[in-house]
Design an enzyme around this catalytic site. Structure first.
Site, PDB file in Angstrom:
ATOM      1  CD  GLU A 214      -1.989   1.333  -4.136  1.00  0.00           C
ATOM      2  OE1 GLU A 214      -1.851   1.035  -2.928  1.00  0.00           O
ATOM      3  OE2 GLU A 214      -1.180   1.015  -5.010  1.00  0.00           O
TER       4      GLU A 214
ATOM      5  CE  LYS B 212       4.442  -0.862  -2.348  1.00  0.00           C
ATOM      6  NZ  LYS B 212       3.055  -0.707  -1.922  1.00  0.00           N
TER       7      LYS B 212
HETATM    8  C1  LIG Z   1       0.134  -3.557   1.954  1.00  0.00           C
HETATM    9  C2  LIG Z   1      -0.573  -2.454   2.181  1.00  0.00           C
HETATM   10  O1  LIG Z   1      -0.398  -1.314   1.484  1.00  0.00           O
HETATM   11  C3  LIG Z   1       0.424  -1.247   0.357  1.00  0.00           C
HETATM   12  C4  LIG Z   1       1.765  -0.834   0.753  1.00  0.00           C
HETATM   13  C5  LIG Z   1       2.078   0.497   0.888  1.00  0.00           C
HETATM   14  C6  LIG Z   1       3.445   0.907   1.402  1.00  0.00           C
HETATM   15  O2  LIG Z   1       4.321   0.043   1.510  1.00  0.00           O
HETATM   16  O3  LIG Z   1       3.647   2.082   1.719  1.00  0.00           O
HETATM   17  C7  LIG Z   1       1.146   1.467   0.529  1.00  0.00           C
HETATM   18  C8  LIG Z   1      -0.028   1.125  -0.074  1.00  0.00           C
HETATM   19  C9  LIG Z   1      -0.250  -0.252  -0.541  1.00  0.00           C
HETATM   20  O4  LIG Z   1       0.220  -0.423  -1.839  1.00  0.00           O
HETATM   21  C10 LIG Z   1      -1.632  -2.404   3.215  1.00  0.00           C
HETATM   22  O5  LIG Z   1      -2.210  -1.357   3.441  1.00  0.00           O
HETATM   23  O6  LIG Z   1      -1.906  -3.451   3.825  1.00  0.00           O
END
Ligand SMILES: C=C(O[C@@H]1C=C(C(=O)O)C=C[C@H]1O)C(=O)O
Ligand SMILES: NC(=O)CC[C@H](N)C(=O)O
Length: 773
Positions: free
Chosen positions: A536, A553
């Site tokens: 990301e 997300k």
């Molecule tokens: C919190 C994390 O990831 C976050 C949460 C995500 C989601 O909810 O899909 C995706 C990428 C990140 O913004 C993690 O990898 O620990």
């Protein structure tokens, strides 16, 4: 005509600067922004009267019934804002309604990052906006104005029409949903209102969202109302008093009951600690080592090392019934009443007693005495050792069973403990049980031993067990339903000593989980050393002054074969929950960029696009803007850090809620790795999928966004999915072939979704979940 002078009052929301941008681009005026409690109502009134043509009140967390959530805003609406027109958005509209006597209640459903069609009766605030399916708006609210409670001075203007749904796939922002008046939540929810005499307006939906249709038209209409000077007479309204909404408190869980025996008999006192074992670095070994330390008089029937035994038992010197018992057969001849052996007993205070008896006769008498009389409550225990006799019977004891006694052993022929205090471990569920057997007179002491030992076990596990994580997700859901947040990125951490070699770990990670924003950093011998495989981008500042964020997300496991992989990707792309998660964070990043970008420059060239990396599918959006020439790199950072995808929205309130739930710092995890260049550019990632090695310990953070559509078990699995690639890499360095198979579960999106397989929930050996409590 001169530009309008607009005051924007921020309720500490993460969408305020989207309103700022929208107002600025529609009206040509740059609003001034203040926070709702920067000024008392009296100073605010003076300021408005002296400088502004109109006021816009932002959305925000909480409820207008809570003074600290809205500052001077309720007074502003109640007092008619010194005659100046005011538009309240979401919390702003709720404050307008509350100020004039309406009640604020829970909406039929909390709706965050989802769209509804809106119908209206043609008020000037909604001029030139179609009514019905074409007027599709984004909603972020859990509370709503109760229409039946509206005083006569407030006029309802618009309502949801049909249900709500996710932003449709494969369509541009603002696109019309395919069938707007279907789906869940068919109740008509009030979406706009106006004061009949004063120029006070409110909308419950979010005109500033990237996916709201006619948001610009609405702001234009408001500006036109202001400019036309359609000011009603400034007589104060005659409305009933303010209603205060009480939000229910959640109840504390009841403690587990203890078992009582009948008077005069032994009673079993016990407590179950579900899942406690799973949070111990070395499972039951940690338990035994920490509580009993392999000390004198300790015992451990250990079934953990094989996959056959389900239960283990351990203990040490115990309570009033405890004895250490050693027995020697008679020196010669067949043992019996006339030829007894020597039995020695030592109690917990070290007092000795010698008996002349055979071992089996003695045992028969003891086992008759050691009976739990009231077994009703204990019958639920899945294991059989409830305290009693535990130890060894030597081979030569055959002499008490009709065998000949030919050889004398050097060791005692039997050695046992009478155990009245112990721990039982259920390896299947990872549950630990604390048990004490006692006579009625000693019940109090037994109970207090159960309490203190349970506390000691929990202090070892310390941290956020699976149950705790599930409870934290529930707490997030409750906070969102109470209107405190729209989305919360809940996280936890796993830690282990010793740390693996950083170079080997990074090399494994690079091979198995190649990622676009990966990084290796090593600071000195103590560390930290950071092995990062982040997928990301947080924020990039280019030479041309452009800013770009790429929030992720929505995350799902890859499928095992091409067909299931494609199906998992398609499911993610169509997932209404994940699309809502992503949209909310897109709006949040538009807000954050909007704080430092030129008016009208913030745009979303990629909305909710599928990206597949080696271990997961994910939904990515791209948000860009043109940095204002006066906004420094550090101002950009101040406006945006930490990345909204790791906090949730609105950011400040959400971070507060998460700080409280998570109970400790996140450290490097959730921050950012990248560069600030000597040529004025910068590029920063979001620190996820990262192992941080420091002071001999490796720690791995993981989490995910919780929204009102979430279920606790799925969020727990999603968190585990995110940790998986890192744990595999650590396992590989540890020399485990196939690397850490114990973390494998059903794919997050797939047949097993929502079902926990209790045997498959353990973290790899040595890992401990989170570190704070
Ligand atoms: C919190 C994390 O990831 C976050 C949460 C995500 C989601 O909810 O899909 C995706 C990428 C990140 O913004 C993690 O990898 O620990
Ligand atoms: N977006 C908002 O302003 C939300 C308002 C309020 N906190 C609710 O949930 O209803």
């Amino acid at each position: 005509m001169r530009h309008l002078r607009v005051l924007l009052i921020d309720n500490r929301d993460s969408y305020t600067y989207n309103l700022f941008q929208l107002i600025a681009s529609v009206s040509g005026a740059i609003p001034d922004v203040i926070t709702n409690d920067d000024l008392s109502w009296l100073s605010l009134r003076a300021l408005i009267a002296s400088k502004y043509d109109c006021v816009v009140v932002s959305p925000g967390p909480g409820t207008p019934a809570c003074p600290s959530d809205v500052g001077a805003v309720v007074d502003l609406f109640r007092e008619g804002a010194a005659g100046v027109p005011v538009l309240g958005v979401c919390l702003g509209m709720q404050a307008l309604a509350l100020a004039h006597g309406a009640s604020i209640e829970r909406a039929p459903q909390p709706v965050h990052g989802r769209l509804s069609a809106v119908e209206h009766a043609g008020h000037p605030l909604l001029a030139d906006i179609p009514s019905g399916r074409a007027f599709s708006v984004v909603r972020y609210h859990s509370l709503a104005v109760a229409e039946a409670s509206l005083p006569t001075c407030l006029q309802p203007l618009a309502w949801t029409c049909g249900g709500h749904h996710a932003l449709p796939a494969c369509e541009a922002p603002g696109a019309r949903p395919p069938s707007p008046c279907s789906g869940p939540g068919g109740e008509r929810v009030l979406m706009a209102l106006a004061h009949r005499e004063l120029p006070l307006y409110g909308v419950q939906f979010h005109p500033e969202s990237v996916a709201t249709a006619y948001g610009d038209a609405l702001i234009r209409n408001f500006c036109a109302l202001v400019a036309a000077g359609l000011l009603a007479p400034r007589t104060p309204p005659s409305c009933p008093d303010v209603d205060v909404v009480e939000l229910p408190q959640s109840a504390a869980p009841a403690p587990a009951p203890a078992v009582r025996g009948a008077e005069g008999a032994l009673a079993l006192h016990w407590r179950a600690l579900p899942g406690a074992l799973r949070m111990l670095p070395l499972g039951s070994e940690t338990l035994f080592a920490a509580l009993y330390g392999y000390q004198d008089d300790s015992f451990w029937l250990d079934s953990a090392a094989t996959d056959r035994g389900r239960f283990s038992y351990m203990g040490a010197r115990g309570g009033p019934l405890w004895r250490r018992v050693t027995y020697r057969l008679p020196a010669a001849g067949a043992p019996g009443p006339s030829n007894p052996g020597a039995l020695e007993l030592v109690d917990a205070c070290g007092r000795q007693q010698r008996l002349r008896t055979t071992f089996l006769d003695w045992l028969e008498g003891e086992l008759a005495r050691w009976r739990v009389v009231d077994t009703r409550a204990a019958a639920a225990l899945p294991f059989d050792f409830w305290g009693g006799c535990i130890g060894y019977l030597g081979y030569e004891l055959k002499a008490e069973c009709g065998g000949a006694s030919r050889h004398a052993a050097r060791t005692p022929d039997a050695a046992v403990f009478l155990a009245d205090r112990l721990l039982a471990v259920d390896h299947r569920g990872g549950d630990v049980y604390v048990l004490a057997l006692a006579e009625p007179a000693d019940a109090e002491a037994a109970r207090s031993w159960v309490d203190s030992t349970s506390a000691a076990v929990q202090a070892l596990t310390l941290r956020r067990t699976r149950e705790r994580y599930l409870a934290d997700v529930e707490a997030c859901l409750a906070a969102m339903c109470a209107g405190e947040s729209y989305e919360l990125c809940l996280t936890t951490a796993l830690a282990r000593r010793p740390a693996p070699d950083a170079a080997a770990l990074y090399s494994a990670l690079r091979r198995t989980n190649a990622a676009p924003y990966a990084a290796f950093l090593a600071f000195g011998a103590r560390g930290p050393q950071v092995c990062c495989s982040s997928p990301e981008r947080f924020l990039r500042g280019g030479r041309d002054g452009s800013l770009e964020a790429r929030p992720v997300k929505g995350t799902a496991a890859r499928g095992a074969d091409a067909a299931s992989d494609a199906a998992a990707a398609a499911r993610l792309l169509a997932s209404e929950k994940d699309r809502a998660e992503n949209l909310m964070i897109v709006d949040l990043l538009r807000n954050d960029l909007g704080r430092v970008c030129q008016v009208g420059s913030v745009h979303v060239p990629g909305l909710i696009q599928l990206e597949s990396i080696p271990t997961v599918h994910q939904l990515v959006s791209t948000v860009r803007g043109a940095r204002r020439p006066d906004a420094s790199v550090v101002q950009c950072l101040r406006a945006t850090f930490p990345g909204g995808s790791m906090t949730g929205a609105p950011k400040l309130r959400s971070m507060d809620i998460l700080d409280r739930l998570e109970g400790g710092p996140r450290g490097v995890y959730s921050g950012s790795i990248g560069f600030f260049s000597a040529n004025g550019t910068f590029d920063l990632n979001i620190v996820i999928r990262t192992a941080v090695i420091y002071d001999g310990e490796v720690s791995i953070g993981a989490g995910g966004a919780v929204v009102v559509q979430s279920t606790a078990l799925d969020e727990y699995e999603e968190m585990r999915l995110k940790a998986r690639a890192l744990l595999h890499a650590v396992g590989e360095v540890d020399g485990l072939p196939g690397a850490a198979p114990v973390v494998e579960t059903e794919p997050y999106v797939g047949a097993g979704k929502g079902e926990m397989q209790s045997e498959r929930t353990e973290w790899p050996r040595g890992f401990q979940v989170s570190t704070h409590d």
